[in-house]
Design an enzyme around this catalytic site. Structure first.
Site, PDB file in Angstrom:
ATOM      1  N   GLU A 426      90.249  21.115  47.136  1.00 48.07           N
ATOM      2  CA  GLU A 426      90.117  20.901  45.692  1.00 48.07           C
ATOM      3  C   GLU A 426      90.729  19.533  45.434  1.00 48.07           C
ATOM      4  O   GLU A 426      91.884  19.286  45.800  1.00 48.07           O
ATOM      5  CB  GLU A 426      90.843  21.998  44.915  1.00 48.07           C
ATOM      6  CG  GLU A 426      90.869  21.791  43.401  1.00 48.07           C
ATOM      7  CD  GLU A 426      89.488  21.588  42.783  1.00 48.07           C
ATOM      8  OE1 GLU A 426      88.667  22.496  42.845  1.00 48.07           O
ATOM      9  OE2 GLU A 426      89.240  20.475  42.241  1.00 48.07           O
ATOM     10  N   HIS A 494      81.622  21.682  45.470  1.00 55.83           N
ATOM     11  CA  HIS A 494      81.559  22.268  44.124  1.00 55.83           C
ATOM     12  C   HIS A 494      81.827  21.176  43.090  1.00 55.83           C
ATOM     13  O   HIS A 494      82.594  20.249  43.347  1.00 55.83           O
ATOM     14  CB  HIS A 494      82.590  23.390  43.984  1.00 55.83           C
ATOM     15  CG  HIS A 494      82.109  24.676  44.583  1.00 55.83           C
ATOM     16  ND1 HIS A 494      82.218  25.881  43.949  1.00 55.83           N
ATOM     17  CD2 HIS A 494      81.489  24.933  45.760  1.00 55.83           C
ATOM     18  CE1 HIS A 494      81.696  26.829  44.705  1.00 55.83           C
ATOM     19  NE2 HIS A 494      81.255  26.286  45.822  1.00 55.83           N
ATOM     20  N   GLU A 513      77.525  23.631  44.784  1.00 62.15           N
ATOM     21  CA  GLU A 513      77.508  24.556  43.657  1.00 62.15           C
ATOM     22  C   GLU A 513      76.676  23.885  42.556  1.00 62.15           C
ATOM     23  O   GLU A 513      75.491  24.157  42.429  1.00 62.15           O
ATOM     24  CB  GLU A 513      78.938  24.843  43.191  1.00 62.15           C
ATOM     25  CG  GLU A 513      78.979  25.800  42.033  1.00 62.15           C
ATOM     26  CD  GLU A 513      80.341  25.854  41.365  1.00 62.15           C
ATOM     27  OE1 GLU A 513      80.755  26.942  40.997  1.00 62.15           O
ATOM     28  OE2 GLU A 513      80.973  24.796  41.186  1.00 62.15           O
ATOM     29  N   GLU A 519      81.328  32.700  39.826  1.00 66.97           N
ATOM     30  CA  GLU A 519      82.657  32.687  39.190  1.00 66.97           C
ATOM     31  C   GLU A 519      82.564  32.996  37.687  1.00 66.97           C
ATOM     32  O   GLU A 519      83.462  33.604  37.118  1.00 66.97           O
ATOM     33  CB  GLU A 519      83.363  31.353  39.426  1.00 66.97           C
ATOM     34  CG  GLU A 519      82.637  30.163  38.836  1.00 66.97           C
ATOM     35  CD  GLU A 519      83.263  28.817  39.188  1.00 66.97           C
ATOM     36  OE1 GLU A 519      84.274  28.776  39.889  1.00 66.97           O
ATOM     37  OE2 GLU A 519      82.709  27.803  38.740  1.00 66.97           O
TER      38      GLU A 519
END
Ligand code: NOJ
Ligand code: CA
Length: 724
Positions: A426, A494, A513, A519
């Protein structure tokens, strides 16, 4: 077929004649028309008015795109908008085929008619550009090319003005234009209704930058009143900002809108370059939109020499429990103000950290027992205490674990169980920080036996003022994919810019993504029709890491919040492994939930991720999709069928099976009384005999789906089964 003409502008003596010629061109006398190999599509290019480039597209003699202008507006230099003469045209045909490293088909045919037009601006020192059109049986691609030349080196794009003049008030499946996110829910409306619906469609998403004028994103899926399907997107988005579409809702006209950068420019180019392809996929059969390979065909073959390390990945992960169970967190400490150089072992543990040695080992055991390739571990590394919302540059270092996560021990344990850990990077959208640390982060992965990484870009981009979909970030994502390849690392990104078929060129960029994924089922829920739209929109550009496989759909089960639910039946979640193509697929639910439904879980264990052939059996955007696929190199087939909120009966045929042979089909289906909202876990599993002549009518519950696996059966088992 070959056609070639060339005009030169060498002598002033010819000038008068040329002026006459320009007038002729301007009157459209020298319009160029090409047809697709099957003759269904025809494309006409001409200059109009003051030397303005104009194209139009027809399908079976009906207009798809009515005369529409082309052009690029340039900053501080003359623009490429008008004043053109056609100085050269070339026509070619091409018919070849190629094999994707991973994909929906073993072999892809690339067959098109090409028109290359050179446009010169006599008033600007004969500056010139090319427009290259490729007309396939399934649609059109075209791009602007900027060859190296005497009086043009560097230029900055102010805006691209590519128009798409549609032929009516079509139905459109759309999300709002936005420079930073693709994670909106789809709205279905007529083009003329977009203005009234825009505000409602632009729901809150963290780090969003909705486009100020009326615009929608691509891939944009439309359907005409006559039943023609039209999909507009782009291919090969490299060194250029992503395109959204301005909407002129009164005149049913779309036009390109590029993502600006921090100083409001829209792309820095140096000649001997080109724009991405603008793509228009067209058919009167919705299944052909889904089987179109136009975008991949326009992309370049991979430059990687060794691709043997690029493999499909089936994974589970310490992930869904962060969204639903409420018992674990990415962060280790209670604090909300941390710095990378502090000692994280001195933090006050919040007592809920998810990525602990113990928990990760449980996931590894489960992955190993059920044949998964990898376990994603989110929240293993320091920095999650204040990772979001602060536009902070140094949030993560990508190499330092929390005190309760032992990298060496987990690595060795995973190895002993034949499972890989999937890395999680991330970046919190701090691309600068990530680039600085990229090589160390990848080296760390190599040292610890990680061969795939899920990257993430949640938040506002750093460099500040840049956008997720701007030229700077477009180049960043590609840089990451190329650099990863040097370490034989596969990427699953993502929040990156929507894909444009670059997985052909960078096959280690397995999936993205770039849309509203599972999610959101934990954040208010997705509409049951959402996944009947995604393959017609987002997935036109490339594979999606949708993260399916949620079996415990009623989230009140966790007793940690309201009465939220995942808006599907259990078997619809199985169908996604076939209907949402990706060579990297997660079984996203918590292992305990799979242990409660091991018979249904068997489908996820069996399903292939890489395919020899794909058969789109039936499809209608917003309503239903049924797809069958043959596993790569195996006599195994998998079928997935989904519906929206309405129940329906799917028609499945098995004509793709080799003739005369007998196969066993295991059918995972909604029970008669199943529904996404009242009875999502009611399913049946039955085994039947099938052959290439079999036909099946399969009931699907509201918000439901079904999945079928087909294998060669041995005689004794076949005998015990009923034929359908
Ligand atoms: C957003 C991603 O889509 C999600 O999968 C991930 O868990 C979070 N960011 C945290 O990185
Ligand atoms: Ca996301």
């Amino acid at each position: 077929m070959f056609y070639h003409s060339r005009f030169s502008f060498k002598s002033m003596a010819n000038y008068a004649l040329l002026v006459l010629l320009f007038v002729s061109f301007n009157n459209g006398l020298y319009a160029q028309t090409i047809t697709s190999p099957d003759k269904n599509l025809s494309l006409t290019f001409e200059l109009k008015g003051n030397g303005i480039p104009v194209y139009q597209l027809q399908y079976k003699e009906k207009p798809v795109i009515k005369p529409s202008q082309l052009g690029i507006e340039v900053k501080d230099q003359p623009s490429f908008m008008d004043g053109f003469v056609i100085s050269n045209t070339e026509q070619n045909t091409s018919d070849s085929s190629w094999e994707p490293i991973l994909g929906e088909e073993k072999s892809i045919r690339n067959n098109y008619t090409e028109l290359l037009v050179t446009l010169t601006q006599p008033k600007n020192n004969d500056r010139y550009i090319n427009i290259r059109f490729r007309l396939f049986n399934d649609g059109l691609g075209f791009r602007y090319e900027f060859p190296k030349q005497k009086d043009l080196n560097y230029f900055v794009i102010k805006e691209e003005h590519t128009e798409f003049q549609l032929n009516g008030n079509h139905k459109i499946f759309w999300i709002p234009g936005d420079y930073d996110t693709n994670e909106y829910a789809y709205t279905t409306s007529k083009i003329a209704e977009i203005p009234a619906l825009m505000e409602k469609a632009t729901a809150f998403i963290s780090a969003q930058t909705p486009i100020k004028n009326l615009a929608v994103q691509t891939p944009s899926m439309m359907k005409t009143d006559e039943g023609l399907y039209i999909n507009i997107h782009e291919a090969v988005l490299v060194n250029y900002p992503a395109m959204s579409l301005n909407v002129d809702a009164e005149n049913f006209k779309m036009s390109s809108h590029l993502t600006p950068d921090a100083v409001d420019n829209k792309g820095y180019l140096q000649t001997n370059t080109q724009s991405p392809w603008r793509t228009i996929v067209v058919s009167d059969d919705a299944t052909e939109i889904l089987s179109s390979k136009l975008i991949l065909n326009l992309n370049e073959p991979t430059a990687y020499k060794d691709v043997s390390w690029i493999k499909p990945v089936k994974y589970i992960g310490v992930w869904w429990e962060y969204f639903v169970a409420g018992k674990s967190t990415w962060a280790y400490g209670e604090e909300n103000n941390v710095k990378l150089d502090q000692d994280f072992s001195k933090l006050t543990p919040n007592g809920k950290h998810g990525a602990t040695n113990e928990r990760v080992k449980q996931y590894i055991d489960f992955a190993s027992e059920h044949g998964f390739d990898a376990v994603l571990v989110e929240g293993w590394n320091i920095g999650w205490e204040d990772w979001i919302g602060n536009w902070k540059e140094n949030v993560f270092d990508f190499v330092t674990p929390y005190p309760d996560f032992d990298v060496d021990a987990v690595r060795d344990y995973a190895k002993s169980k034949g499972v890989r850990i999937m890395m999680h990077h991330e970046t919190s959208a701090s691309a600068t920080n990530y680039e600085r640390r990229l090589d160390r982060a990848f080296q760390f992965m190599e040292d610890n036996n990680y061969n795939s990484v899920k990257t993430g870009y949640v938040g506002q981009i750093i460099p500040r003022g840049e956008h997720h979909d701007g030229q700077w970030m477009v180049n960043h994502y590609i840089h990451v994919a190329e650099r990863a390849a040097e370490y034989k690392i596969m990427i699953n990104s993502h929040e990156a810019v929507r894909p444009t078929g670059l997985n052909r060129t960078y096959p280690n960029w397995l999936a993205q993504e770039s849309a509203r994924g599972t999610e959101f089922e934990a954040m208010g829920g997705l509409h049951p029709e959402h996944t009947t739209i995604l393959p017609f929109t987002r997935l036109m550009g490339g594979p999606m890491d949708y993260t399916p496989g949620i079996f415990q759909t009623d989230l009140s089960y966790y007793k940690t919040g309201g009465q939220q639910r995942v808006n599907t039946t259990l078997t619809k979640q199985l169908a996604y492994y076939v209907s949402m193509y990706s060579p990297i697929q997660m079984a996203a639910d918590i292992p305990d939930n799979y242990s409660r439904f091991l018979d249904a879980f068997q489908f996820i264990k069996d399903v292939a991720l890489d395919w020899d052939s794909t058969y789109i059996q039936e499809a209608e955007p917003g309503d239903y999709i049924t797809i069958a696929r043959k596993a790569k190199g195996k006599n195994e087939w998998f079928v997935g069928g989904i519906t929206d909120e309405n129940s329906r009966t799917a028609s499945i045929d098995f004509s793709y099976l080799p003739k005369g042979e007998k196969y066993i089909a295991t059918i995972y289906a909604d029970a008669k009384d199943a529904s996404w909202d009242k009875n999502p876990q009611a399913y049946t599993i039955r085994k039947v005999r099938v052959n290439s002549k079999s036909k099946l009518k399969q009931y699907i519950a509201p918000g439901g789906g079904f999945a079928i696996s087909i294998k060669e059966g041995d005689v004794s088992e076949l005998k015990t089964l009923k034929k359908i």
